[in-house]
Design an enzyme around this catalytic site. Sequence first.
Site, mmCIF file in Angstrom:
data_model
loop_
_atom_site.group_PDB
_atom_site.id
_atom_site.type_symbol
_atom_site.label_atom_id
_atom_site.label_comp_id
_atom_site.label_asym_id
_atom_site.label_seq_id
_atom_site.Cartn_x
_atom_site.Cartn_y
_atom_site.Cartn_z
ATOM 1 C CG ASN A 1 37.812 53.133 50.008
ATOM 2 O OD1 ASN A 1 37.755 52.258 49.151
ATOM 3 N ND2 ASN A 1 38.825 53.961 50.115
ATOM 4 C CD GLN B 1 43.936 62.949 44.329
ATOM 5 O OE1 GLN B 1 42.975 62.672 43.665
ATOM 6 N NE2 GLN B 1 44.115 62.443 45.518
ATOM 7 N NE ARG C 1 43.745 56.239 42.436
ATOM 8 C CZ ARG C 1 42.905 55.976 43.450
ATOM 9 N NH1 ARG C 1 41.705 56.540 43.483
ATOM 10 N NH2 ARG C 1 43.268 55.189 44.442
ATOM 11 C CG HIS D 1 40.798 61.381 46.472
ATOM 12 N ND1 HIS D 1 41.860 60.731 45.913
ATOM 13 C CD2 HIS D 1 39.867 60.416 46.677
ATOM 14 C CE1 HIS D 1 41.588 59.445 45.798
ATOM 15 N NE2 HIS D 1 40.391 59.230 46.266
HETATM 16 P P1 NAI Z 1 37.833 46.220 41.758
HETATM 17 O O1 NAI Z 1 39.176 45.615 41.534
HETATM 18 O O2 NAI Z 1 36.838 45.486 42.584
HETATM 19 O O3 NAI Z 1 37.144 46.547 40.344
HETATM 20 C C1 NAI Z 1 37.811 47.126 39.289
HETATM 21 C C2 NAI Z 1 37.164 46.629 37.996
HETATM 22 O O4 NAI Z 1 37.763 47.313 36.888
HETATM 23 C C3 NAI Z 1 37.385 45.129 37.767
HETATM 24 O O5 NAI Z 1 36.157 44.509 37.487
HETATM 25 C C4 NAI Z 1 38.336 45.073 36.591
HETATM 26 O O6 NAI Z 1 38.150 43.932 35.782
HETATM 27 C C5 NAI Z 1 37.979 46.355 35.867
HETATM 28 N N1 NAI Z 1 39.032 46.817 34.960
HETATM 29 C C6 NAI Z 1 40.380 46.805 35.131
HETATM 30 N N2 NAI Z 1 40.992 47.294 34.031
HETATM 31 C C7 NAI Z 1 40.009 47.606 33.160
HETATM 32 C C8 NAI Z 1 40.023 48.133 31.849
HETATM 33 N N3 NAI Z 1 41.173 48.395 31.210
HETATM 34 N N4 NAI Z 1 38.833 48.353 31.260
HETATM 35 C C9 NAI Z 1 37.673 48.036 31.884
HETATM 36 N N5 NAI Z 1 37.602 47.530 33.130
HETATM 37 C C10 NAI Z 1 38.759 47.319 33.744
HETATM 38 O O7 NAI Z 1 38.121 47.648 42.353
HETATM 39 P P2 NAI Z 1 37.126 48.622 43.124
HETATM 40 O O8 NAI Z 1 37.195 48.370 44.576
HETATM 41 O O9 NAI Z 1 35.797 48.585 42.453
HETATM 42 O O10 NAI Z 1 37.838 50.033 42.847
HETATM 43 C C11 NAI Z 1 38.003 50.496 41.523
HETATM 44 C C12 NAI Z 1 38.891 51.728 41.508
HETATM 45 O O11 NAI Z 1 38.213 52.811 42.146
HETATM 46 C C13 NAI Z 1 40.199 51.586 42.306
HETATM 47 O O12 NAI Z 1 41.197 50.942 41.564
HETATM 48 C C14 NAI Z 1 40.532 53.023 42.606
HETATM 49 O O13 NAI Z 1 41.301 53.570 41.548
HETATM 50 C C15 NAI Z 1 39.174 53.716 42.654
HETATM 51 N N6 NAI Z 1 38.811 54.077 44.040
HETATM 52 C C16 NAI Z 1 38.598 55.402 44.328
HETATM 53 C C17 NAI Z 1 38.313 55.793 45.603
HETATM 54 C C18 NAI Z 1 38.036 57.225 45.939
HETATM 55 O O14 NAI Z 1 38.129 57.610 47.106
HETATM 56 N N7 NAI Z 1 37.666 58.049 44.982
HETATM 57 C C19 NAI Z 1 38.271 54.820 46.726
HETATM 58 C C20 NAI Z 1 38.371 53.447 46.274
HETATM 59 C C21 NAI Z 1 38.682 53.103 44.999
#
Ligand code: NAI
Length: 351
Positions: A114, A280, A251, A299
Amino acid sequence: MKVVMVLYPGGETARQHPEVLGAAENALGLRGFLESAGHELVVLTEKERALDEVLPSTDVLVTTPFWPAYVTAERLARAPKLRLVLTAGVGSDHVDLAAAAARNVTVAEITGSNVVSVAEHTIMQILTLVRNYLPAYQQVIDGKWDIAEAAARSHDLEGKTVGIVGAGRIGQRVASRLKPFDVRVLYYDFRRLSTVEEEVLGIRYALLDRMLPECDVVTVHCPLTPETDGLFSRERLARMKKGAWLVNTARGKIVQTQPLVHALESGHLAGYAGDVWYPQPAPPDHPWRHMPHHALTVHVSGTSLEAQRRYADGIHDCLERYFAGRSLERDYLIVEGGKVVNPSYSYAFAH
Ligand code: NAI
């Protein structure tokens, strides 16, 4: 095997719209697949007592970030047969990952399912805040025509500085979608992208606390981990530029609840948007529902109909492989073999 799904109640809407796959009534479209293969499917919307009752006999648990079953260490301890926890979507912070690793429970999510949906919602919410869309819309509903009032908080996005916190799949897609708006884009991530990636996306690396005072808009796209829990504290919000806008589709717990309310009430921040909350569903008296200058939604960003199809297909794939004794898609794994293996999470759990 006994497969338990904890999904949001969809009611009459879900009954009339089978394409709303993520609703409990439609069980990700997987009821036929599971039952014809002789598995038992239990679908719950109640994620406390009813879940606790079935956990001792559950083999596989499927839940979603939109209506998460909080899979705590205590719950895992009450589920001796549980070997696989799947997230229909992206973001598995509702599972105690360290406890799952300690019990050798595999945790996986549908990586990438997504990310476009969230990036689009993020761009929409940045514009909603910067252009002051919702108050102008509300005037139409209220029979008003006060241009000065609507314009007094309305800006062009062009020429502004946008900061991206977490430049993974979603953060990078937000960056590429921002290009036509002629903004300056900075980003912070604990893993710096390559020079070529930065060049292609047109973004520049900066440390978080250096970046925040420079940004007119900050958008959050890192996972919720022990390190990012409460990352936007009172002190960090104070470091943001006065009059900046903050968007969080990552989040809810990454931003501290009361400090955010205070930052908006005091006028330090001009607005806040996003679609993620803690807990949530957000209770009717959650302070963010009633704070000024917000453009929050429930959400929903990662659960467009297209996203639901993709994450339902991903869960189908995981279950098929699991029943056949095959390994899951490598990119989907968060915890496996007693370790947090996903690179976006592993940094936070390595020390
Ligand atoms: P991803 O794993 O591709 O990217 C996450 C990025 O955050 C990575 O580049 C990682 O290195 C970085 N990261 C991790 N810890 C960090 C920190 N302490 N400081 C700075 N950067 C940090 O994940 P993606 O697909 O981009 O999703 C990210 C987040 O978005 C998910 O974990 C989820 O919580 C949220 N999400 C929300 C959705 C919604 O419906 N609102 C749907 C999909 C994801």
